[in-house]
Design an enzyme around this catalytic site. Sequence first.
Site, PDB file in Angstrom:
ATOM      1  N   HIS A 276       0.840  -1.203   0.000  1.00 27.95           N
ATOM      2  CA  HIS A 276       0.000   0.000   0.000  1.00 27.95           C
ATOM      3  C   HIS A 276       0.880   1.260   0.000  1.00 27.95           C
ATOM      4  CE1 HIS A 276      -3.308   2.666   1.530  1.00 27.95           C
ATOM      5  NE2 HIS A 276      -2.286   3.248   2.129  1.00 27.95           N
ATOM      6  N   GLU A 277       1.904   1.259   0.837  1.00 27.99           N
ATOM      7  CA  GLU A 277       2.805   2.421   0.904  1.00 27.99           C
ATOM      8  C   GLU A 277       3.555   2.619  -0.417  1.00 27.99           C
ATOM      9  OE1 GLU A 277       2.705   4.545   3.311  1.00 27.99           O
ATOM     10  OE2 GLU A 277       1.362   3.297   4.504  1.00 27.99           O
ATOM     11  N   HIS A 280       1.451   4.392  -2.852  1.00 27.97           N
ATOM     12  CA  HIS A 280       1.468   5.852  -2.737  1.00 27.97           C
ATOM     13  C   HIS A 280       2.629   6.438  -3.536  1.00 27.97           C
ATOM     14  CE1 HIS A 280      -1.744   6.635   0.013  1.00 27.97           C
ATOM     15  NE2 HIS A 280      -1.261   5.910   0.989  1.00 27.97           N
ATOM     16  N   GLU A 354      -5.916   6.954  -0.965  1.00 30.74           N
ATOM     17  CA  GLU A 354      -5.903   5.728  -0.169  1.00 30.74           C
ATOM     18  C   GLU A 354      -6.500   4.561  -0.949  1.00 30.74           C
ATOM     19  OE1 GLU A 354      -4.263   5.232   2.579  1.00 30.74           O
ATOM     20  OE2 GLU A 354      -3.674   7.342   2.476  1.00 30.74           O
TER      21      GLU A 354
HETATM   22 ZN   LIG Z   1      -2.124   5.217   2.757  1.00 34.41          ZN
END
Ligand SMILES: [Zn+2]
Length: 412
Positions: A276-277, A280, A354
């Site tokens: 997930h990071e 980003h 997100e």
């Molecule tokens: Zn996040």
Amino acid sequence: MTPETLFYIIIAIILIDFVIDKILDTLNAKHFDDPIPNELEDVYDNDEYEKSQRYKKERFRFGMISSTFSVLLTLGFIIFDGFAFVDNIARNFSDNSTVVALIFFGIIMLGSDILMTPFSWYSTFVIEEKYGFNKTTKKTFILDKLKGLLMGAIIGGGILALIVWFYQFAGDDFWWYAWILVAVFSVFMNMFYAKLIVPLFNKQTPLNDGSLRTKIEQYARSVGFKLDNIFVIDGSKRSTKANAYFSGFGSEKRITLYDTLINDLEEEEIVAVLAHEVGHYKKNHIIVNLVVSLVTTGFTLWLLSLFVGNPVLSETLGVSEPSFHIGLVAFGILYSPISEITGLIMNYISRKFEYQADNFAKSTYDGSFLISSLKKLSKNTLSNLTPHKAYIFVHYSHPSLLQRYRNLKAGI
Ligand SMILES: [Zn+2]
């Protein structure tokens, strides 16, 4: 516009902002006892759910009391000419406007910090303690306070001194210089925050070789992500709550995992959080955030330059001698409705990001591991599983757990 009119506008802004905030809080609190959505039933057992309800209610009451105190303090300070009083004290020390501005903000920051300290003490050592979250010792709490104040004095004081100085030689054109200063400083902080500031508060160690590191590196390679810096931070020094974040760019980019995260999650779940990071980063969210915040800052500074020299601002706060720092305070309050709106937009964008990062983790790694890690993290922070829509819209930088669950489940 007369100072009287502006005075009432300022009072109205503070009151309306407070009332809207409290309405949202109350609306949200009305749903604390809602049944948990089916999809999230396995997050809590009955006891834990009851515990989470007690925690939410206690936090809600505490928030009501501390924000009411803070708003009354602000209103009292404005109504009884507190800014003029502090301005006088500062002027007794010096004739130099930079020095006066530094003393003025120094007194106000220090004063409000001291007045709010009992609240943060109570929050940490009574509420967080009661629910088993707190790991902060009193010594760490006091040291954190002192380090925070010292850092604020050096960094905040340095930036303020430069901006007042720019205003002295460039007049209303100061905002260009201030903007460049803030831009250079933001980029610098983004790059080196982890190296310069974090070590003052925490210990960071490179993640040891082992199965977790191997899995992370395998994943990073599979998505063509060069990742040399994986650090573990001793978050457990202060709280049991877990986290992971991404910072820096270029050769300075690094991923920081809380030791609490490593304790709470399985290795696959940690890799999913990391995916997930990485999402980003890959989706350029870090750069976009930086650019958006620079544009917003430029706009704010430009607007400030239009008003800051107007003597009406000083008179509104009961100060006869106009100055940059008093203009800045009055502008800050008048600007707050605009910053509420930019805040809403930023939160909206952040929630979109997100979802994008979640989708990246789903398509490059595994959505179900991310779901189970999000559920565990929610359980371990006793988080609210039934937030109100309006509250999410205003305050949440992340979608709710239910929203993220549904998005991650879609198409699996
Ligand atoms: Zn996040």
